[in-house]
Design a protein around this motif. Structure first.
Motif, mmCIF file in Angstrom:
data_model
loop_
_atom_site.group_PDB
_atom_site.id
_atom_site.type_symbol
_atom_site.label_atom_id
_atom_site.label_comp_id
_atom_site.label_asym_id
_atom_site.label_seq_id
_atom_site.Cartn_x
_atom_site.Cartn_y
_atom_site.Cartn_z
ATOM 1 N N THR A 212 58.180 35.560 96.969
ATOM 2 C CA THR A 212 57.945 34.370 97.793
ATOM 3 C C THR A 212 58.717 33.171 97.248
ATOM 4 O OG1 THR A 212 55.710 35.131 98.334
ATOM 5 C CG2 THR A 212 56.181 32.793 98.665
ATOM 6 N N PRO A 213 59.456 32.462 98.089
ATOM 7 C CA PRO A 213 60.095 31.212 97.641
ATOM 8 C C PRO A 213 59.020 30.197 97.235
ATOM 9 C CG PRO A 213 61.108 31.984 99.672
ATOM 10 C CD PRO A 213 59.879 32.825 99.471
ATOM 11 N N LEU A 214 59.141 29.673 96.043
ATOM 12 C CA LEU A 214 58.126 28.770 95.487
ATOM 13 C C LEU A 214 58.712 27.397 95.196
ATOM 14 C CD1 LEU A 214 56.679 31.222 92.789
ATOM 15 C CD2 LEU A 214 55.675 30.725 95.035
ATOM 16 N N ILE A 215 57.826 26.418 95.089
ATOM 17 C CA ILE A 215 58.219 25.120 94.541
ATOM 18 C C ILE A 215 58.243 25.297 93.029
ATOM 19 C CG2 ILE A 215 57.684 22.664 94.395
ATOM 20 C CD1 ILE A 215 55.838 23.103 96.873
ATOM 21 N N LEU A 216 59.398 25.124 92.408
ATOM 22 C CA LEU A 216 59.570 25.470 91.012
ATOM 23 C C LEU A 216 60.142 24.317 90.192
ATOM 24 C CD1 LEU A 216 61.169 29.035 91.312
ATOM 25 C CD2 LEU A 216 58.851 28.507 90.539
ATOM 26 N N ARG A 217 59.846 24.367 88.895
ATOM 27 C CA ARG A 217 60.542 23.522 87.945
ATOM 28 C C ARG A 217 61.963 24.039 87.760
ATOM 29 N NH1 ARG A 217 58.173 20.956 83.771
ATOM 30 N NH2 ARG A 217 60.334 20.477 83.268
ATOM 31 N N GLU A 218 62.822 23.205 87.181
ATOM 32 C CA GLU A 218 64.216 23.576 86.970
ATOM 33 C C GLU A 218 64.344 24.632 85.889
ATOM 34 O OE1 GLU A 218 63.433 20.830 83.607
ATOM 35 O OE2 GLU A 218 62.680 21.132 85.643
ATOM 36 N N ARG A 219 65.488 25.311 85.840
ATOM 37 C CA ARG A 219 65.757 26.266 84.774
ATOM 38 C C ARG A 219 65.781 25.530 83.428
ATOM 39 N NH1 ARG A 219 67.117 31.222 86.410
ATOM 40 N NH2 ARG A 219 67.804 31.512 88.575
ATOM 41 N N GLY A 220 65.251 26.183 82.401
ATOM 42 C CA GLY A 220 65.136 25.553 81.097
ATOM 43 C C GLY A 220 63.739 25.040 80.818
ATOM 44 N N SER A 221 62.915 24.928 81.857
ATOM 45 C CA SER A 221 61.538 24.491 81.644
ATOM 46 C C SER A 221 60.706 25.656 81.131
ATOM 47 C CB SER A 221 60.929 23.957 82.944
ATOM 48 O OG SER A 221 60.630 25.026 83.827
ATOM 49 N N GLY A 222 59.689 25.351 80.325
ATOM 50 C CA GLY A 222 58.819 26.395 79.806
ATOM 51 C C GLY A 222 58.079 27.120 80.905
ATOM 52 N N THR A 223 57.624 26.386 81.922
ATOM 53 C CA THR A 223 56.907 27.005 83.044
ATOM 54 C C THR A 223 57.783 28.019 83.753
ATOM 55 O OG1 THR A 223 55.592 24.995 83.365
ATOM 56 C CG2 THR A 223 55.713 26.537 85.220
ATOM 57 N N ARG A 224 59.012 27.651 83.999
ATOM 58 C CA ARG A 224 59.938 28.552 84.694
ATOM 59 C C ARG A 224 60.224 29.792 83.848
ATOM 60 N NH1 ARG A 224 63.967 27.123 88.611
ATOM 61 N NH2 ARG A 224 65.123 28.986 89.202
ATOM 62 N N GLN A 225 60.401 29.612 82.537
ATOM 63 C CA GLN A 225 60.669 30.747 81.657
ATOM 64 C C GLN A 225 59.526 31.752 81.669
ATOM 65 O OE1 GLN A 225 61.423 29.218 77.736
ATOM 66 N NE2 GLN A 225 63.155 27.951 78.386
ATOM 67 N N VAL A 226 58.298 31.259 81.541
ATOM 68 C CA VAL A 226 57.130 32.143 81.504
ATOM 69 C C VAL A 226 56.976 32.882 82.824
ATOM 70 C CG1 VAL A 226 54.605 32.195 81.358
ATOM 71 C CG2 VAL A 226 55.921 30.788 79.761
ATOM 72 N N LEU A 227 57.106 32.173 83.924
ATOM 73 C CA LEU A 227 56.939 32.774 85.244
ATOM 74 C C LEU A 227 58.006 33.828 85.510
ATOM 75 C CD1 LEU A 227 55.304 32.688 87.849
ATOM 76 C CD2 LEU A 227 56.815 30.865 88.667
ATOM 77 N N ASP A 228 59.239 33.510 85.202
ATOM 78 C CA ASP A 228 60.339 34.433 85.431
ATOM 79 C C ASP A 228 60.160 35.707 84.601
ATOM 80 O OD1 ASP A 228 62.693 35.338 86.512
ATOM 81 O OD2 ASP A 228 63.992 34.134 85.237
ATOM 82 N N ALA A 229 59.774 35.545 83.326
ATOM 83 C CA ALA A 229 59.599 36.705 82.452
ATOM 84 C C ALA A 229 58.419 37.562 82.887
ATOM 85 C CB ALA A 229 59.403 36.241 81.009
ATOM 86 N N ALA A 230 57.326 36.939 83.293
ATOM 87 C CA ALA A 230 56.125 37.692 83.674
ATOM 88 C C ALA A 230 56.323 38.481 84.959
ATOM 89 C CB ALA A 230 54.942 36.727 83.826
ATOM 90 N N LEU A 231 57.111 37.931 85.886
ATOM 91 C CA LEU A 231 57.295 38.582 87.193
ATOM 92 C C LEU A 231 58.560 39.426 87.245
ATOM 93 C CD1 LEU A 231 56.231 35.659 89.564
ATOM 94 C CD2 LEU A 231 54.853 37.590 88.753
#
Length: 313
Positions: A212-231
């Motif tokens: 699903t296209p999400l509202i996301l933080r930019e690359r390099g953010s901790g939130t984005r890193q965790v989400l990308d790795a988990a999914l």
């Protein structure tokens, strides 16, 4: 080459032996007090030691130097000729040590007059304010500057010497930094109440979230890193924004679903401006860390702030 090696060895021997041949500062200060007061007992009291300890220290210094320094008699203590000469030298050494101490204190005062903190967005917005208020109560004269950015930017500022202490939210400690975990955080899926996900009967599957296209933080953010790795990868972002507050505002407006720290959305969930969407098949948890350049443990105000992070936020 042999001559250079011998010279280095000789220099090392001389340097190592100097500490054994030159009396320590405490002994020199005692000798100066004897010269000024004319009494070993009064000199002992002034320097905060017992008279037997003072006598022992003078005798030890005489053995170390190989000359008699003080003549003791019932009328008091008088410097020998050698003692008077050594006292002149001692005065210069003590004065130099006092100048050294004053300079070191000036360096500490300059260090303690400011604290430069770099923190990733969630920590900067939702945890650091209370920590900094507590630090101000302990160190009212320390000026604090805070730079908020993503975890990659925090690492860059620390490694370039532009920050004294940092806080990050990513999966791992950035290269070149040491770290300690200060808190743990959970990421949650949220939408506005009108979004179709808010009415679904079953939890959201991890693969559906990833697609699903999400509202996301930019690359390099901790939130984005965790989400990308988990999914294991993410769909192309619906919107990409550079702050937690902006992502949250977009989600509240109904622009689409977002994944945010539960630290950031407590008020919105309580007021029903956002709804948490249950998620199955994956747990989105992360460590929040304090970080600093490898081998340079925080000191002064940075050390104090680090200590405050281990108490209630």
């Amino acid at each position: 080459m042999g001559g250079d090696t011998a010279g280095a060895a000789d220099g090392s021997t001389i340097g190592a032996g100097l500490a054994h041949r030159v009396p320590d500062l405490g002994a020199l200060e005692l000798l100066l007090a004897v010269a000024r007061l004319g009494s070993l007992g009064r000199a002992a009291r002034e320097t905060g030691i017992t008279q037997p300890a003072a006598s022992s220290r003078i005798r030890s210094m005489e053995r170390q130097l190989g000359v008699a320094l003080v003549d003791r008699s019932p009328r008091g203590s008088r410097l020998t000729d050698a003692g008077a000469l050594v006292t002149d030298w001692a005065r210069r050494i003590v004065e130099a040590a006092e100048a050294f101490d004053a300079g070191a204190q000036a360096l500490r005062d300059r260090r303690d007059s400011r604290l430069r903190v770099a923190a990733s967005m969630t920590i900067a917005e939702y945890l650091l304010p209370n920590w900094l208020l507590a630090l101000r109560a302990e160190r009212p004269d320390t000026a604090v500057s805070l730079h908020a950015g993503n975890s990659a930017a925090v690492a860059e500022r620390l490694l370039s010497g532009e920050a004294d202490l940092g806080f990050v939210e990513g999966l791992a400690v950035p290269p070149g930094l040491d770290a300690t975990v200060i808190a743990r955080d959970r990421l949650i899926v949220v939408t506005a109440p009108a979004h179709p996900w808010a009415r679904r009967a079953k939890p959201l599957a991890a693969d559906e979230l990833a697609a699903t296209p999400l509202i996301l933080r930019e690359r390099g953010s901790g939130t984005r890193q965790v989400l990308d790795a988990a999914l294991g990868g993410l769909a192309r972002p619906l919107i990409e924004l550079s702050s937690t507050t902006a992502v949250k505002a977009a989600a509240v407006s109904g622009a689409g679903p977002a994944v945010l720290s539960e630290l950031a959305v407590g008020e919105e969930l309580a007021a029903r401006r956002l709804v948490e969407i249950p998620l199955e098949g994956v747990t989105l948890r992360r460590d929040l860390r304090a970080v600093w350049p490898t081998g340079h443990r925080p000191v002064g105000p940075a050390r104090d702030l680090l200590g405050l992070t281990r108490g209630p936020a």
